[in-house]
Design a protein around this motif. Sequence first.
Motif, PDB file in Angstrom:
ATOM      1  N   ARG A 131      79.641  61.657  29.472  1.00 35.80           N
ATOM      2  CA  ARG A 131      81.029  61.485  28.656  1.00 35.80           C
ATOM      3  C   ARG A 131      81.947  62.574  29.324  1.00 35.80           C
ATOM      4  N   ALA A 132      81.368  63.983  29.644  1.00 41.30           N
ATOM      5  CA  ALA A 132      82.270  64.881  30.374  1.00 41.30           C
ATOM      6  C   ALA A 132      82.530  64.412  31.776  1.00 41.30           C
ATOM      7  N   CYS A 133      81.539  63.741  32.345  1.00 43.85           N
ATOM      8  CA  CYS A 133      81.919  63.422  33.617  1.00 43.85           C
ATOM      9  C   CYS A 133      82.913  62.262  33.868  1.00 43.85           C
ATOM     10  N   LYS A 134      82.851  61.492  32.714  1.00 49.37           N
ATOM     11  CA  LYS A 134      83.602  60.102  32.689  1.00 49.37           C
ATOM     12  C   LYS A 134      85.108  60.796  32.616  1.00 49.37           C
ATOM     13  N   ASP A 135      85.266  61.681  31.674  1.00 48.18           N
ATOM     14  CA  ASP A 135      86.557  61.991  31.210  1.00 48.18           C
ATOM     15  C   ASP A 135      87.259  63.213  32.145  1.00 48.18           C
ATOM     16  N   ALA A 136      86.262  63.783  33.159  1.00 43.51           N
ATOM     17  CA  ALA A 136      86.805  64.685  33.919  1.00 43.51           C
ATOM     18  C   ALA A 136      87.708  64.092  35.152  1.00 43.51           C
ATOM     19  N   ILE A 137      88.812  65.290  35.388  1.00 43.36           N
ATOM     20  CA  ILE A 137      89.559  64.595  36.297  1.00 43.36           C
ATOM     21  C   ILE A 137      89.312  65.078  37.702  1.00 43.36           C
ATOM     22  N   GLY A 138      89.458  64.392  38.767  1.00 46.86           N
ATOM     23  CA  GLY A 138      88.877  64.651  40.173  1.00 46.86           C
ATOM     24  C   GLY A 138      88.360  63.412  40.798  1.00 46.86           C
ATOM     25  N   ALA A 139      88.591  63.153  42.129  1.00 44.29           N
ATOM     26  CA  ALA A 139      87.981  62.143  42.962  1.00 44.29           C
ATOM     27  C   ALA A 139      87.727  62.589  44.412  1.00 44.29           C
ATOM     28  N   PRO A 140      86.609  62.180  44.867  1.00 46.16           N
ATOM     29  CA  PRO A 140      85.482  61.233  44.294  1.00 46.16           C
ATOM     30  C   PRO A 140      84.719  62.071  43.261  1.00 46.16           C
ATOM     31  N   LYS A 141      83.956  61.148  42.470  1.00 41.41           N
ATOM     32  CA  LYS A 141      83.090  61.713  41.555  1.00 41.41           C
ATOM     33  C   LYS A 141      81.850  61.316  42.189  1.00 41.41           C
ATOM     34  N   TYR A 142      80.709  62.233  41.896  1.00 41.01           N
ATOM     35  CA  TYR A 142      79.530  62.067  42.553  1.00 41.01           C
ATOM     36  C   TYR A 142      78.373  61.924  41.388  1.00 41.01           C
ATOM     37  N   VAL A 143      77.415  60.934  41.639  1.00 43.36           N
ATOM     38  CA  VAL A 143      76.282  61.128  40.815  1.00 43.36           C
ATOM     39  C   VAL A 143      74.876  61.423  41.581  1.00 43.36           C
ATOM     40  N   LEU A 144      74.181  62.362  41.168  1.00 43.67           N
ATOM     41  CA  LEU A 144      73.008  62.824  41.971  1.00 43.67           C
ATOM     42  C   LEU A 144      71.794  62.501  41.377  1.00 43.67           C
ATOM     43  N   ALA A 145      70.782  62.436  42.082  1.00 46.78           N
ATOM     44  CA  ALA A 145      69.287  62.237  41.462  1.00 46.78           C
ATOM     45  C   ALA A 145      68.634  63.422  41.733  1.00 46.78           C
ATOM     46  N   ASN A 146      68.031  64.229  40.950  1.00 41.58           N
ATOM     47  CA  ASN A 146      66.880  65.248  41.341  1.00 41.58           C
ATOM     48  C   ASN A 146      65.576  64.905  41.425  1.00 41.58           C
ATOM     49  N   GLY A 147      65.266  64.910  42.582  1.00 38.40           N
ATOM     50  CA  GLY A 147      63.764  64.470  43.000  1.00 38.40           C
ATOM     51  C   GLY A 147      63.070  65.562  43.492  1.00 38.40           C
ATOM     52  N   ASP A 148      63.511  66.782  43.299  1.00 42.09           N
ATOM     53  CA  ASP A 148      62.971  67.912  43.990  1.00 42.09           C
ATOM     54  C   ASP A 148      61.697  68.295  43.316  1.00 42.09           C
ATOM     55  N   GLU A 149      61.313  67.950  42.197  1.00 39.60           N
ATOM     56  CA  GLU A 149      59.929  68.017  41.730  1.00 39.60           C
ATOM     57  C   GLU A 149      59.237  69.362  42.064  1.00 39.60           C
ATOM     58  N   GLY A 150      59.771  70.463  41.890  1.00 40.07           N
ATOM     59  CA  GLY A 150      59.210  71.678  42.261  1.00 40.07           C
ATOM     60  C   GLY A 150      58.104  72.441  41.535  1.00 40.07           C
ATOM     61  N   ASP A 151      57.884  71.653  40.436  1.00 37.03           N
ATOM     62  CA  ASP A 151      56.739  72.420  39.509  1.00 37.03           C
ATOM     63  C   ASP A 151      55.266  71.975  40.401  1.00 37.03           C
ATOM     64  N   PRO A 152      54.627  73.342  40.616  1.00 35.69           N
ATOM     65  CA  PRO A 152      53.098  72.814  41.178  1.00 35.69           C
ATOM     66  C   PRO A 152      52.299  72.034  40.230  1.00 35.69           C
ATOM     67  N   GLY A 153      51.618  71.400  40.558  1.00 30.84           N
ATOM     68  CA  GLY A 153      50.589  70.770  39.762  1.00 30.84           C
ATOM     69  C   GLY A 153      51.314  69.547  38.996  1.00 30.84           C
ATOM     70  N   ALA A 154      52.057  68.878  39.486  1.00 33.17           N
ATOM     71  CA  ALA A 154      52.796  67.634  38.899  1.00 33.17           C
ATOM     72  C   ALA A 154      53.352  66.808  40.097  1.00 33.17           C
ATOM     73  N   PHE A 155      53.113  65.548  39.677  1.00 34.23           N
ATOM     74  CA  PHE A 155      53.484  64.509  40.632  1.00 34.23           C
ATOM     75  C   PHE A 155      54.143  63.155  39.951  1.00 34.23           C
ATOM     76  N   MET A 156      54.802  63.385  38.854  1.00 37.55           N
ATOM     77  CA  MET A 156      55.080  62.162  38.284  1.00 37.55           C
ATOM     78  C   MET A 156      56.516  61.591  38.919  1.00 37.55           C
ATOM     79  N   ASN A 157      57.271  62.577  39.399  1.00 38.51           N
ATOM     80  CA  ASN A 157      58.483  62.147  40.094  1.00 38.51           C
ATOM     81  C   ASN A 157      58.195  61.509  41.414  1.00 38.51           C
ATOM     82  N   ARG A 158      57.213  62.093  41.954  1.00 38.19           N
ATOM     83  CA  ARG A 158      56.973  61.377  43.552  1.00 38.19           C
ATOM     84  C   ARG A 158      56.644  60.196  43.140  1.00 38.19           C
ATOM     85  N   SER A 159      55.498  60.034  42.263  1.00 38.37           N
ATOM     86  CA  SER A 159      55.165  58.632  41.962  1.00 38.37           C
ATOM     87  C   SER A 159      56.039  57.688  41.586  1.00 38.37           C
TER      88      SER A 159
END
Lengths: 614, 153
Positions: A191-219
């Motif tokens: 909602r906040a992004c939809k209502d925000a003023i400014g262009a262009p707008k961006y959508v980002l995906a966080n696939g950084d999966e920094g936690d050691p011992g975890a691999f769900m995002n990778r999979s």
Amino acid sequence: MRFSTPQDFNQYISSLPPSAARRLWVCGGPGCLAQGAEKLLLALRNEASKTNKDVSCQLLAVPTGCLGLCERGPMVACQPEGYVYEKVKIEDAQEIVVETLISGRPVSRLCQDPKDPTASNHPFYLPQKRLIMRRFGRINPDSFEDYLRTSGYEALLSALSIGPLEVFSRVENSGLRGRGGGGFPAGRKWRACKDAIGAPKYVLANGDEGDPGAFMNRSLMEGDPFSIIEGMTLGAYAVGASMGYIYVRHEYPLSVERLKLAIKTAENFGLLGDDILGTGFNFNLSVIEGGGAFVCGESTALMASIEGREGQPRVKYVRSVERGLWEKPTLLQNVESWANIPLIVQHGSEWFKQIGAPNNPGTKIFSLVGQVKRSGLAEMPLGSIIRTLVEDVGGGPQKGRTLKAVQTGGPSGGCLPTSALDLPLDFDSLPEAGTIMGSGGLIVMDNLSCMVDVARYFTLFLKNESCGKCLPCREGLEVAFNILDDLCCGRGQTGHSDLLVNLAQGIQDSALCGLGQSAANPVLSTIRYFREEYLEHEEGFCRAGRCQGLFLVKIDRDKCNGCGACQPVCPAGAITGREREPRTVKVEKCLGCGACLTACRFRAASTERKVAGV
Amino acid sequence: MLVNTPDFDKLALGEILDPIESQPANLLPMLQAIEGRYRYLPKEAMVEVALRLKIPKSRVFAVANFYKALSLTPKGERIFTVCQGTACHLRGAPSLIASLEKALGISLGQCSKDGRNGLESVNCLGACAMAPVVTVDGEVHGAMTAKKVSELI
Ligand SMILES: Cc1cc2nc3c(=O)[nH]c(=O)nc-3n(C[C@H](O)[C@H](O)[C@H](O)COP(=O)(O)O)c2cc1C
Ligand code: FES
């Protein structure tokens, strides 16, 4: 082929020929790949190509997403029968092709339970609910057709007919909470992004999966890349964004490759780029490869990194949904959050809310690792009990060991004792117990894990990953690490534990970003639940037998069956005894390394305090 | 410390950098491309990047220094990487590091004098189910023991 209207695309989907009658899937998850899945795939292809041409089924043995039981790889699955084979060797290829691929019969000796060749009653799978992972093991992740055959892009097609506002309200009403760690309600950010003023707008995906011992995002990125792309496209459509980036961890080259390929495919078909399906909606998406820094998973650091700077977080006095990437409104979600979006748009928010627990709808993928019998990925409804995951799915501790703690939430999470095993896994219960859900890493520890060493491990990790911008995190973690190191190396002193608690609370209260604020969790949670072990370390004793030189080993003559497993692993030759007779440890020779403790499967070797003067 | 390399080849650098659009946001991708080719960042290459992007050399250096994927010194020809992720730590990564250090005669993060072997660590390879994990030039070896490590060498 570029589709210029939704109707064209729809028609293409309905005219797709069905996939081959019978397919073999070789698991392409990280565990199986490392255990030789690629060579096995070649062998299967080779065998299949030798079969007579008038055999009616085709082989489509293509690397696929993770089947879950990483420890027993490489795994092979057969569709449509659903047989699951484990620990498959190259020598088995011929039999699999002849029996399963051609005749549709299971090769029982490769099944974990010959009476249940589809493993549907296997305790690993039974408690799971695979929504996000529903395509894992059923599609070739690089195949656009496979994605479409499994309802792919249906959500986008219906979105284009219901309009952006309805897409937004379905997501908002679904109550989806971010899967990257915080569990922040997605709808509020949207909602906040939809209502925000400014262009262009961006959508980002966080696939950084920094936690050691975890691999769900990778999979997920490697097992179903299109679902992330479709989710982001829907997000961009709903909030009015025209550009997007997927930020992928440096250590995951295959994820980068698969996502790039999927983006290219989607562009070719007119599902990304300008004027998507002729509707006038523009959305350009690209992949950014990270530089190998844990802190870049933090939202503002991630954006700094995309802008080409060092990934240092900033104070969030202005929210990044209003002014984020290049000072423009930016919507960031974890890749698993994005993969939920097509499901929500397609099935509606009411459907979604029925899964999981109140206030915690949906499922979560957990990566279950550490000292358990079965490691792997498990997708569970939120609110599932920790015990179910550890004991049923994971099969409990390894032989001869007892469960001691469960660590959740990655380096900034905390350790829970066994008395907390009946807690539900959701975004609200875990913080009450002193840990966090994090991105879904769940690490099981047994009696041979030393909780002070665990705290030292995470503190060292965070100290190394601290970006150095704020003092409490940069200097405080250094000091905390030194104290923990003293405790683990026999330099512990009375009062160290209290000092650590004070210091940790100080860091928690004054650090700049999420890394520092949560960096105290490992220390605080282990002291909270395992204070006794800390006090023992102050006196120079490690009951787990982890900290070198802080214990003596004794072998219980009644429990020792004389198997001799401990003898060859002892680097000092301190263990003596004859074949099939109980062993003894020569105290003068023992280095206190603990190798024999790990080797003993019969709980005969255990630790005891050093006597003063020895 | 910045290192000059005698065999640095400017032509090749052009091949690597030309396809990347010269805008400051591409600083990290450029450095990654150079790292991919030379296995570290030669000083001349960083200067060239600063020129192309019209940004101060100090900024190139700051970014090069910040990210773990970028290295300012040459790496060994053959690189042993021990996973220090949580799963691997619990299952004995520290003792693997100790035995590799002993066998290679270098400590973690170093490269042997003859430039043949390097020993590094990583914070998780996403292959946790097979912990502890060691990679040799990117090839993954799971369920490692001190004995298996010595066979790798
Ligand atoms: C130090 C630190 C590391 C983080 N690492 C990650 C990460 O690896 N992946 C992730 O999705 N979110 C990570 N986050 C959380 C992100 O800042 C952000 O909240 C999240 O990506 C938002 O997506 P979500 O709402 O879908 O979870 C991290 C946060 C901090 C403070
Ligand atoms: S902890 Fe070593 S691969 Fe994940």
